[in-house]
Each structure stands twice: as structure tokens, then as C-alpha cells.
Design a protein around this motif. Structure first.
Motif, PDB file in Angstrom:
ATOM      1  N   GLU A  86     -70.706  39.965  -4.729  1.00 28.68           N
ATOM      2  CA  GLU A  86     -71.220  38.782  -4.050  1.00 28.68           C
ATOM      3  C   GLU A  86     -70.297  38.334  -2.910  1.00 28.68           C
ATOM      4  O   GLU A  86     -70.746  37.733  -1.941  1.00 28.68           O
ATOM      5  N   PRO A  88     -67.847  40.188  -0.700  1.00 32.50           N
ATOM      6  CA  PRO A  88     -67.116  41.360  -0.209  1.00 32.50           C
ATOM      7  C   PRO A  88     -65.910  40.911   0.631  1.00 32.50           C
ATOM      8  O   PRO A  88     -65.847  39.764   1.044  1.00 32.50           O
ATOM      9  N   PRO A  89     -64.988  41.818   0.875  1.00 38.89           N
ATOM     10  CA  PRO A  89     -63.752  41.449   1.582  1.00 38.89           C
ATOM     11  C   PRO A  89     -63.944  41.367   3.093  1.00 38.89           C
ATOM     12  O   PRO A  89     -64.990  41.738   3.607  1.00 38.89           O
TER      13      PRO A  89
ATOM     14  N   ALA B  92     -64.230  35.582   4.228  1.00 41.74           N
ATOM     15  CA  ALA B  92     -64.522  36.733   3.372  1.00 41.74           C
ATOM     16  C   ALA B  92     -65.697  37.503   3.997  1.00 41.74           C
ATOM     17  O   ALA B  92     -66.299  37.031   4.966  1.00 41.74           O
ATOM     18  N   THR B  93     -66.015  38.621   3.457  1.00 42.16           N
ATOM     19  CA  THR B  93     -67.229  39.426   3.714  1.00 42.16           C
ATOM     20  C   THR B  93     -67.303  40.172   5.049  1.00 42.16           C
ATOM     21  O   THR B  93     -68.197  40.974   5.255  1.00 42.16           O
ATOM     22  N   GLU B 124     -67.359  29.860  -4.115  1.00 44.79           N
ATOM     23  CA  GLU B 124     -66.792  30.700  -5.168  1.00 44.79           C
ATOM     24  C   GLU B 124     -67.741  30.632  -6.364  1.00 44.79           C
ATOM     25  O   GLU B 124     -68.593  29.739  -6.437  1.00 44.79           O
ATOM     26  N   TYR B 125     -67.546  31.529  -7.325  1.00 45.34           N
ATOM     27  CA  TYR B 125     -68.457  31.555  -8.477  1.00 45.34           C
ATOM     28  C   TYR B 125     -68.421  30.251  -9.271  1.00 45.34           C
ATOM     29  O   TYR B 125     -69.364  29.897  -9.951  1.00 45.34           O
ATOM     30  N   ASP B 129     -65.748  25.572  -2.649  1.00 47.02           N
ATOM     31  CA  ASP B 129     -66.029  26.189  -1.357  1.00 47.02           C
ATOM     32  C   ASP B 129     -65.057  27.337  -1.135  1.00 47.02           C
ATOM     33  O   ASP B 129     -63.880  27.208  -1.443  1.00 47.02           O
ATOM     34  N   VAL B 130     -65.528  28.463  -0.573  1.00 46.65           N
ATOM     35  CA  VAL B 130     -64.586  29.468  -0.069  1.00 46.65           C
ATOM     36  C   VAL B 130     -63.784  28.773   1.018  1.00 46.65           C
ATOM     37  O   VAL B 130     -62.557  28.711   0.992  1.00 46.65           O
ATOM     38  N   GLY B 156     -75.821  32.842   1.974  1.00 44.58           N
ATOM     39  CA  GLY B 156     -74.504  32.293   1.671  1.00 44.58           C
ATOM     40  C   GLY B 156     -73.910  32.948   0.435  1.00 44.58           C
ATOM     41  O   GLY B 156     -74.631  33.282  -0.509  1.00 44.58           O
ATOM     42  N   VAL B 157     -72.586  33.142   0.451  1.00 47.84           N
ATOM     43  CA  VAL B 157     -71.906  33.719  -0.705  1.00 47.84           C
ATOM     44  C   VAL B 157     -72.116  32.826  -1.930  1.00 47.84           C
ATOM     45  O   VAL B 157     -71.896  31.623  -1.858  1.00 47.84           O
ATOM     46  N   PHE B 158     -72.586  33.414  -3.001  1.00 42.02           N
ATOM     47  CA  PHE B 158     -72.876  32.735  -4.275  1.00 42.02           C
ATOM     48  C   PHE B 158     -73.959  31.666  -4.180  1.00 42.02           C
ATOM     49  O   PHE B 158     -74.036  30.777  -5.032  1.00 42.02           O
ATOM     50  N   SER B 159     -74.833  31.780  -3.187  1.00 38.99           N
ATOM     51  CA  SER B 159     -75.906  30.787  -3.068  1.00 38.99           C
ATOM     52  C   SER B 159     -76.911  30.814  -4.225  1.00 38.99           C
ATOM     53  O   SER B 159     -77.497  29.778  -4.531  1.00 38.99           O
ATOM     54  N   PRO B 160     -77.142  31.955  -4.894  1.00 47.40           N
ATOM     55  CA  PRO B 160     -78.089  31.888  -6.021  1.00 47.40           C
ATOM     56  C   PRO B 160     -77.610  30.915  -7.095  1.00 47.40           C
ATOM     57  O   PRO B 160     -78.398  30.412  -7.874  1.00 47.40           O
ATOM     58  N   ILE B 191     -77.805  37.686  -7.301  1.00 46.88           N
ATOM     59  CA  ILE B 191     -76.450  38.096  -6.953  1.00 46.88           C
ATOM     60  C   ILE B 191     -76.394  39.532  -6.452  1.00 46.88           C
ATOM     61  O   ILE B 191     -77.043  40.410  -7.019  1.00 46.88           O
ATOM     62  N   SER B 192     -75.616  39.742  -5.449  1.00 43.55           N
ATOM     63  CA  SER B 192     -75.374  40.999  -4.750  1.00 43.55           C
ATOM     64  C   SER B 192     -75.649  40.710  -3.291  1.00 43.55           C
ATOM     65  O   SER B 192     -76.763  40.850  -2.799  1.00 43.55           O
ATOM     66  N   LEU B 193     -74.612  40.243  -2.622  1.00 43.64           N
ATOM     67  CA  LEU B 193     -74.754  39.659  -1.283  1.00 43.64           C
ATOM     68  C   LEU B 193     -75.504  40.539  -0.294  1.00 43.64           C
ATOM     69  O   LEU B 193     -76.449  40.102   0.352  1.00 43.64           O
ATOM     70  N   LEU B 194     -75.076  41.801  -0.176  1.00 48.58           N
ATOM     71  CA  LEU B 194     -75.605  42.629   0.909  1.00 48.58           C
ATOM     72  C   LEU B 194     -77.080  42.948   0.686  1.00 48.58           C
ATOM     73  O   LEU B 194     -77.887  42.884   1.616  1.00 48.58           O
TER      74      LEU B 194
END
Lengths: 376, 531
Positions: A86, A88-89, B92-93, B124-125, B129-130, B156-160, B191-194
């Protein structure tokens, strides 16, 4: 100085440059060897692919050619696979670790070695080496995947994990330097918690001399060969399992359908593991038989019809029978059909200290380790 | 007059089928050629149904369809929106930017890489906030894409688990760009950003295609005096209201095959087995588990892009009525993959044409011996041409076709041993049905030729929701119930009556490698449109 200048200086003439197809094959092969762990291969693959597309060559050298006095380090990540998938770097985390390491040691890291064979920790070190412009050593510290920092043939052959640096995407870096390997693991895992679940790491500095004594040789080449064979089978509709068994020197011991996944939540609290047990019902020639697989992030113990068939550190692979795709502990679902292949671990993983560090008893199974060759 | 008539359509590669039902009774069937724009074909089929006068338009209570609008647009890279792509996740990402791994032509068709913005933000999980969301960056991105994009995708990261940053981003974009279609990733997948981002971008790219289709169909219905809600079949075989579907077109990519599985279950009463849907150009093989299509366990690739949307586990093979049998003298070289499609009635041997097809082999072998009333043309007006075919050639081709079918069914099976197979679709009569390896019985329920269209009218709403629980703090049952309520909200939004919503599936996934008792909970529900 480019990676080619480095290997020229070392007098290395035989090396392999990894292209896009090669990356794909290596990543798949490493996921197969990861015994249900190792995380989502997509991230590692795409990252490494971007590095290759930027024309930063990933150059693979044989461990035997790595100079005795040169310094290598591992690179990769440690922590929760779901966080990796979720979040990535940005790609700089490990570079920051390498910089810290260099400052801490006062020496350059001249090559990268993957810590394990896994969908993430095989392609990521390759991406890092490509980005930095240093070679990757065709070897690793497990020949499979394990979750903890000290669970390597490096450690069981006298190389300490310290110092290891752990970074997050914001440039926070922790350097663990502890006399005890277990303490180093604890520090890095706690850093992962503080970072939101994943530590990007570089560490385990080792000389060429140490590496040659401790590392599992040619595991990247083996992953490559495995991946190549499986992709070929998919094209020609040949049996991928048969081909995998041949390449890894293993035994196919079961084919079945997953009929139960019993996850033990309590264990996560006390140990920080995802623990549980799979039940499979046999199909075809295994009809009427039942298999149980115990897992703690990786498949660790296999029992078929009341008999123990494989124990860590020997490898248990559960593979989709048609595609050869590995089934992982984080994505396993009710109803999946898979073939189980067991594989003897590398002899370097089977020393007394090895069995103590990652044998059945360390994982809480009250059983003595017996090599898989004697169990099948 | 009772409002109890349902109309359903199923768009296939060659034909668009329509049915009109009252309760379980099929009042009328129609088949029209599928048109390039898809919509015209549906309207043509509707007109055929209405002309039968089997029911008054005022009796129609529901119009439902399984459609290929979305899939066609993505696969053909046609009429796609230019998409403004926002990812909330820097610092990140960034090692893997959006559209990594996409086919170049598809990338270009949605506006390319210049409309991509990786903004500081994400979660973050555990809800931290990141970094705080960079609202200024969103506003300045809007200035850059104003007038250049047709829709927006926000991931957004961890939006689900924690959707607020995505929602805030949408708010800002609306302030800056006004009324533009926006897709939030937390509404699309898990979950699984990409893969979620890919699914979200694809969704945003076909919103206009779906909107136009729905508008055109609503208009056509209205012009014909039909006052009934429009529903669209989604990938799991349940339906969603068209007004909901216009925002989530990606959920219809497997609409057609899912509808035919539901139809096959409904018509045959078989809850577990294999559904073989044979059309003019291809055959879809699906597996039914407890009345619903089995879900694919691997990432689903759409138009060359990896996604994590939920889709039936399908196998499509090039076997249809119009599939060409290639010969050299009296020897069969290959069967397919090319098909003459709807030109069968001009080019096939049975119709006096030069080409040998699956259809002709079936006629020659005697397994196809009647005309289905949905087809205009007789099944073999030039039967003499078929009779003149070499016997060995016919037998060899028949065996090849039989084998293709057996292999496909076998690959989809989850159990060893024989299974029941339901043969449906307009081409069901052209394939071998006897002594098939691995199949215990071939069932051809009544109305099999319009099975997909019937499947669209079953009208159950499906929805799902996800959440994260820390079982050290929260009670497990309470945590699960919270997610069930969320799923029911989703079902209600999609058109279901809340009281009829039932839970289909509860899934708990622990976060590995982390001390603590955190887990992901995923709930799937279905509910009825009518009491």
C-alpha cells in the motif's frame, strides 16, 4: 565510476546484465523460493524495471569473483507486506541507509547482496545496486525467505547483522549496532513499527572473504532459471510443477484444495507473526489424503496424513498447479488449488547454529529437525 | 395494471439479446446485431421486444443490461477520457509513479504522463498522516490541467481504511475545476496501491462512455413511454442502478459473462457446475459456486493493465458459431481463432458461402438441426453444400472442436471428476454435447439462447466494504458489524432495499509481521431491488 569500471578493476569478465524479461523471470523465481513469504513481487519488480528503463544497468557477478577484501552489504526491506503493497517506497530510503552505513563504517559499500530469495528482497537489492552503480552478487543469505534479520546463513557463519541502518520515506534513519543479533532484529523491527510498518534497510556489512564462506551461492541465477522455465511452461502448456521440481531438486508430495485457513490471532500479539494452519484435501492421485501446513509468515511445517513431511529450514512451496504461481501466506484463500513441493535447504542453512536459529524449535514446534530427504 | 414486466439485454460480440419477462414467464425474445456504438444495438433489440406487443409499456417495471461499453472502450482505446491523475503519497511511493507498466497506446489515449501529480499526503495503516495533505499543490495542479482533462482519479495511500484525504482532495478539485467527474480509489478497490490506482484511473477514463450510454438508453426508454429504473449488471453478477453505474463503470467490465452465469443458474436450478456460453465469435467458460460466478483469485488484467477489481474467473476461447475451420484439401489444419462473426449468414457453407465454420460442421454432423426462433435466417438454407463436405474432414473438425471445449472446461474445474455443464448462448447448438470428457451431463435449459439477457433481470444488488480493526482495542464482533453496516450503506446507495440486504462473505486478513492484533475485514453483501 560506473559499475563496469568496478568489475573491470576486479578483473571480472563473466557477468550478466539483467534486462526487463530477466527481471520478470528472476522475480517470479524468487517468489517461488520464498516459501509463501517474501511479500508482493509487483512492487520490487516495477521499481527495478524503472531503474532498468533509466539505463542504469543491473550487473550480476558470481560470488567466487567478488574480491576477498571488498565490502558488500544487504539491501531490502523488513516489516509488514501489506504496508509495502500500500505504501511503496520513493526509492531513496535504501540509498539513505547506504550513506549512513558509509559514514558509520568510514568505508564504501562496493556490492549489494540480497538478504533472501523473495518477491521483494530479490528485485529490490538489484534495483538499489543499479541505481547506485555497483554490482549485485549472485547469492543471498537464505536461499528462501524468513522474517527476521538474524535468520541468515550470514549470521550462522559468524557475520553479525550490525550495523544495519533502517530508513523511512522521510529520511529518518536508525542505525542498529548491537552485539546481539536478536537485539539488532528488535531494534530494526521497532523502527519498522515507528515508520508505519516497513523498515527499508541496508546492513550486514561483510568482506568478500566472509561472503564466500557464509552466503548461499547463485540463488539469483537459480531464481532466473526457475522463472524462465515457468514462463516457458505457460507458453507451451507444459506442467510447471514438474519443471520446478527438477530445477530445485525437490519432491512433489501433494496436490490439493485448501479447505480451511485457521489463523491464530493471539500469536501476532505475543510474537509479531502471522500464524496459522492450512488444511488441504487431496486431489487426483492424492484423493482421500489430507495435508496440514503450519505457517508463521512462511510455510514452516508440513504434515500429510499424520506424517511430518517437511520442517524449516527445508522449503515448502505451495504452487498453483496450472500456472506455477506461488501461493503466499498473505494472499492464500479458501478454495485455492495447489501442488506442494518440498526442497532440501542449502547445506549452509543446516548447521547446528542454523537449526537453532531457524529450525522447528525456534518457531515453537516441539520437534527435532529431520532433513526432508528422510521424511518424504 | 400491475407493473411486473422486466426487460433485460445482454450485449455480445456479435449479437445483442433482449428478453421480456413476467415473473418466470418469458414473454418475448429478441436478437439484434451488436453495433459499433453498442447503444443502437440495444435500442434495436428493445424495439423488437416492444413490437411483439406481449406487454404494455406501462407494465414495465425494470430495464436491466449486461454491457460491453466499458470493456470495448478500454480494449479499443476509443472515446476514453483524458484523466487528471492525483496520488496522495509523496514523499513515499515515488519510486513507482502512476501508469508504470501501462501499454503506451493506452497511456496516450488517457492523456499521457503530463497530467500526473504525486502530492504530499497519504495515511499510515494506523491513521496517522504520512505527511499532512498538500492542499496548495492540489490547487496549482488544477490550474495546470484546467480544460485539459475530462475526469479525475484520486488515489491516496491507505485510503480504503482512512478515506478523508481523498475526500478532501475531491472537495478542493471541485472548488477549482467545478463539476468534473471524480473517482476516489477507496470506492473502487481494496489495499494494494498500484493496482487500486490502475483500477481508479481506468474507471475515470470510461465515465463519459458510460454516461453517454446510460443517457441514450434512458432517453430511448422515455421516448417509448417506458417509466422504469435502469440497472446494469456488475462483475459479480449482481446489478447496480444506472445512476450509480455511471460513476463506477469499471465494475461492468465482466458484465456480460457474469449475467450469463446468473441466467444459467436461474434457468437450470443448478448451483454448482460449469457454464459454457457459446456465441458467434467466442465461448466463455465460467464456474458457478453457490449460484454466483467464482471470483478470480489473481490480478485481473484489463486492456493490458493490472487491476485488483473483483471479477469472475473466466476463460474465453475462440470458439463460436462463426469460427473458421481452416482446411488444406480434405485435411483440417486449424479451427479458428478467426471468425466470420455476423457474416456467417453470407459466408458460411450452410448459407451458400465459401467458408467452412463451426456452424457448418454442426449441420453436417447432424447436431444442429433446427432454427432458433430468435434468428431470422433458417439454419441451413443450402444444406446440399454442407452434405457435399468430405466425411473425414467433418469428423476431424468435430473432434478438434470437441477437444477445445473439453480442455477449456477441464482447466476451469476446481474438482477432479465430472461436473454438470450448462450450455447457453446463441451458439449452444453448434458445439458437441455428447460424450464430453469431464462432463457428467450437459444441461440446456429453456431459453438457453438468451440466457445472459435473462440473467440481467434477476435483479439483486451487490456491494462490499472494508475496514481495519485493532482487536486489542475493539471487540471483534463489533468491528465486523461496523463493516457490515458500511457494506449495507453501499448496497442501499446502489439501489437495494436495506432490510433485504444479506451478508455473502466475511473475510478477515491479519497484518503479518506486526505485533498487535490488527486485521482487515472485508464484507460482501447482496440485497433485493423489490420486496
Amino acid at each position: 565510476m560506473s559499475v563496469y569500471d568496478i568489475i573491470k578493476r576486479w578483473g571480472i569478465k563473466n557477468y550478466r546484465v539483467v534486462d526487463e524479461q530477466g527481471l520478470k523471470e528472476i522475480t517470479l523465481g524468487a517468489s517461488i523460493l520464498a516459501t509463501g513469504g517474501g511479500g508482493d513481487p509487483e512492487i520490487g519488480f516495477l521499481w527495478a524495471l524503472n531503474v532498468v528503463k533509466e539505463r542504469k544497468d543491473i550487473v550480476l557477478i558470481d560470488p567466487r569473483d567478488f574480491p576477498d577484501d571488498a565490502l558488500a552489504a544487504i539491501a531490502g526491506c523488513l516489516g509488514a507486506p501489506v504496508v509495502l503493497t500500500e505504501k511503496p517506497p520513493n526509492g531513496k530510503e535504501v540509498l539513505w541507509c547506504l550513506e549512513s552505513l558509509k559514514r558509520y563504517l568510514g568505508k564504501e559499500i562496493q556490492a549489494i547482496i540480497p538478504p533472501e530469495a523473495g518477491g521483494v528482497n530479490t528485485p529490490v537489492p538489484m534495483a538499489v545496486a543499479g541505481a547506485v552503480g555497483i554490482p549485485v552478487v549472485d547469492a543471498d543469505g537464505m536461499g528462501r525467505a524468513f522474517p527476521e534479520l538474524q535468520m541468515t546463513s550470514f549470521y550462522t557463519h559468524g557475520i553479525m547483522p550490525s550495523p544495519t541502518a533502517a530508513a523511512n520515506e522521510k529520511g529518518a534513519v536508525t542505525v542498529a549496532d548491537a552485539a546481539s543479533a536478536i537485539m539488532a532484529e528488535r531494534i530494526i523491527r521497532n523502527a519498522a513499527m515507528a515508520y508505519g510498518g516497513i523498515s527499508w534497510i541496508a546492513g550486514y556489512p561483510m568482506t568478500g572473504r566472509q561472503l564466500k564462506e557464509a552466503a548461499i551461492f547463485n540463488s539469483i541465477s537459480k531464481s532466473w532459471e526457475l522463472g524462465k522455465a515457468v514462463y516457458k511452461c505457460r507458453k507451451t502448456h507444459d506442467d510447471p510443477i514438474e519443471n520446478i521440481v527438477k530445477i530445485v531438486g525437490g519432491y512433489k508430495v501433494f496436490k490439493g484444495k485448501i479447505v480451511d485457513i485457521n489463523r491464530e490471532f493471539g500469536a501476532e500479539k505475543t510474537k509479531g507473526f502471522s500464524m496459522g494452519r492450512l488444511t488441504l484435501e487431496g486431489l487426483e492421485e492424492y484423493r482421500g489424503e489430507k495435508a496440514f501446513v503450519d505457517f508463521q509468515n512462511e510455510w514452516l511445517r508440513l504434515e500429510i496424513s499424520g506424517k511430518v513431511k517437511c520442517l524449516a529450514p527445508d522449503l515448502i512451496l505451495i504452487l498453483d498447479s496450472e500456472t506455477g504461481e506461488p501461493i503466499r501466506t498473505d494472499i492464500v484463500k479458501y478454495g485455492y488449488r495447489g501442488s506442494i513441493v518440498v526442497v532440501p535447504a542449502d547445506e549452509k542453512m543446516r548447521t547446528d547454529l542454523g537449526i537453532e536459529t531457524f529450525g522447528p524449535k525456534y518457531f515453537g514446534y516441539d520437534e527435532d529437525y529431520t532433513p526432508v530427504e528422510k521424511l518424504v | 395494471m400491475a407493473k411486473d414486466v422486466r426487460i433485460g439485454f445482454d450485449v455480445g460480440g456479435t449479437f445483442t439479446d433482449g428478453v421480456m419477462l413476467r415473473g418466470k414467464e418469458v414473454l418475448a425474445k429478441a436478437k439484434a446485431l451488436t453495433t459499433d456504438d453498442v447503444t443502437t444495438g440495444i435500442i434495436n433489440a428493445l424495439d423488437v421486444l416492444l413490437r411483439t406487443k406481449k406487454a404494455e409499456v406501462s407494465e414495465i417495471s425494470l430495464v436491466s443490461l449486461g454491457t460491453t461499453h466499458t470493456t470495448n472502450a478500454i480494449i479499443e482505446r476509443k472515446n476514453l477520457n483524458k484523466v487528471g491523475i492525483f496520488r496522495l503519497g509523496a514523499p513515499a511511493t515515488t519510486a513507482i509513479p502512476p501508469l508504470t507498466g501501462w501499454p503506451e497506446d493506452l497511456k496516450a489515449a488517457i492523456g499521457g504522463a503530463e497530467n500526473i501529480f504525486i502530492v504530499r499526503g497519504g495515511k499510515e495503516y494506523d491513521g496517522r498522516d504520512v505527511v499532512p495533505l498538500d492542499e496548495e499543490a492540489i490547487r496549482s495542479a488544477c490550474a495546470k490541467i484546467k480544460g485539459k482533462v475530462d475526469s479525475i482519479a484520486i488515489t491516496g495511500v491507505f485510503s480504503p481504511m482512512i478515506p478523508d484525504q481523498e475526500e478532501r482532495t475531491a472537495e478542493i478539485i471541485r472548488e477549482e475545476l467545478g463539476d468534473i467527474p471524480i473517482t476516489l480509489s477507496n470506492h473502487i478497490a481494496s489495499i494494494s496501491l498500484l493496482e487500486r490506482e490502475n483500477s481508479t484511473i481506468l474507471n475515470a477514463s470510461v465515465i463519459t462512455v458510460m454516461r453517454r450510454a446510460v443517457e441514450a438508453l434512458k432517453k430511448a426508454a422515455k421516448e417509448r413511454g417506458i417509466e422504469a429504473p435502469l440497472f446494469i449488471v456488475q462483475n459479480d453478477g449482481t446489478v447496480m442502478s444506472a445512476d450509480y453505474a455511471v460513476n463506477y463503470p469499471i465494475f461492468t467490465v465482466a458484465s456480460g459473462p457474469a449475467a450469463s452465469v446468473r441466467g444459467a443458474v436461474y434457468l437450470s436450478g443448478i448451483d454448482n457446475g460449469v457454464v459454457v456460453d457459446i456465441g458467434g465469435t467466442s465461448t466463455d467458460v465460467a464456474y458457478i459456486v453457490n449460484g454466483f460466478p467464482r471470483e478470480s483469485s489473481i490480478t485481473v488484467t484489463i486492456g493490458g493493465v493490472k487491476t485488483n477489481i473483483r471479477c469472475p474467473d473466466l476463460m474465453s476461447i475462440a470458439l463460436g458459431g462463426g469460427t473458421i475451420v481452416k482446411t488444406k484439401g480434405n485435411e483440417v489444419i486449424a479451427h479458428g481463432p478467426e471468425s466470420v462473426g455476423y457474416n456467417l449468414v453470407r459466408l458460411g457453407k450452410s448459407f451458400g458461402g465459401p467458408i467452412i465454420t463451426t456452424h457448418d460442421i454442426a449441420v453436417a454432423r447432424g447436431i444442429l438441426d433446427k432454427k432458433l426462433d430468435i434468428f431470422d435466417t433458417d439454419f441451413a438454407p443450402h444444406i446440399d453444400k454442407v452434405k457435399a463436405l468430405d466425411k473425414d474432414l467433418v469428423e476431424a473438425a468435430y473432434k478438434m472442436i470437441k477437444n477445445t471445449l473439453e480442455v477449456a472446461v477441464d482447466q476451469m474445474k476446481t474438482v477432479a471428476g465430472n461436473v454438470k455443464a450448462i450450455f447457453v448462448g446463441g451458439g449452444a447448438l453448434v458445439v458437441p454435447r455428447e460424450n464430453l470428457e469431464g462432463i457428467s451431463e450437459v444441461v440446456m435449459p429453456p431459453h438457453f439462447e438468451v440466457c445472459g439477457a435473462i440473467g440481467t433481470t434477476i435483479a439483486e444488488i451487490g456491494a462490499y466494504a472494508e475496514g481495519v480493526a485493532d482487536l486489542e482495542i475493539e471487540d471483534r464482533d463489533a468491528a465486523i458489524n461496523k463493516v457490515i453496516e458500511k457494506a449495507k450503506d453501499e448496497a442501499e446507495k446502489a439501489g437495494a432495499i436495506r432490510d433485504t440486504v444479506e451478508v455473502l462473505d466475511v473475510e478477515e486478513i491479519p497484518f503479518a509481521y506486526m505485533p498487535g492484533k490488527r486485521e482487515k475485514i472485508r464484507i460482501r453483501v447482496k440485497g433485493k431491488i423489490f420486496e
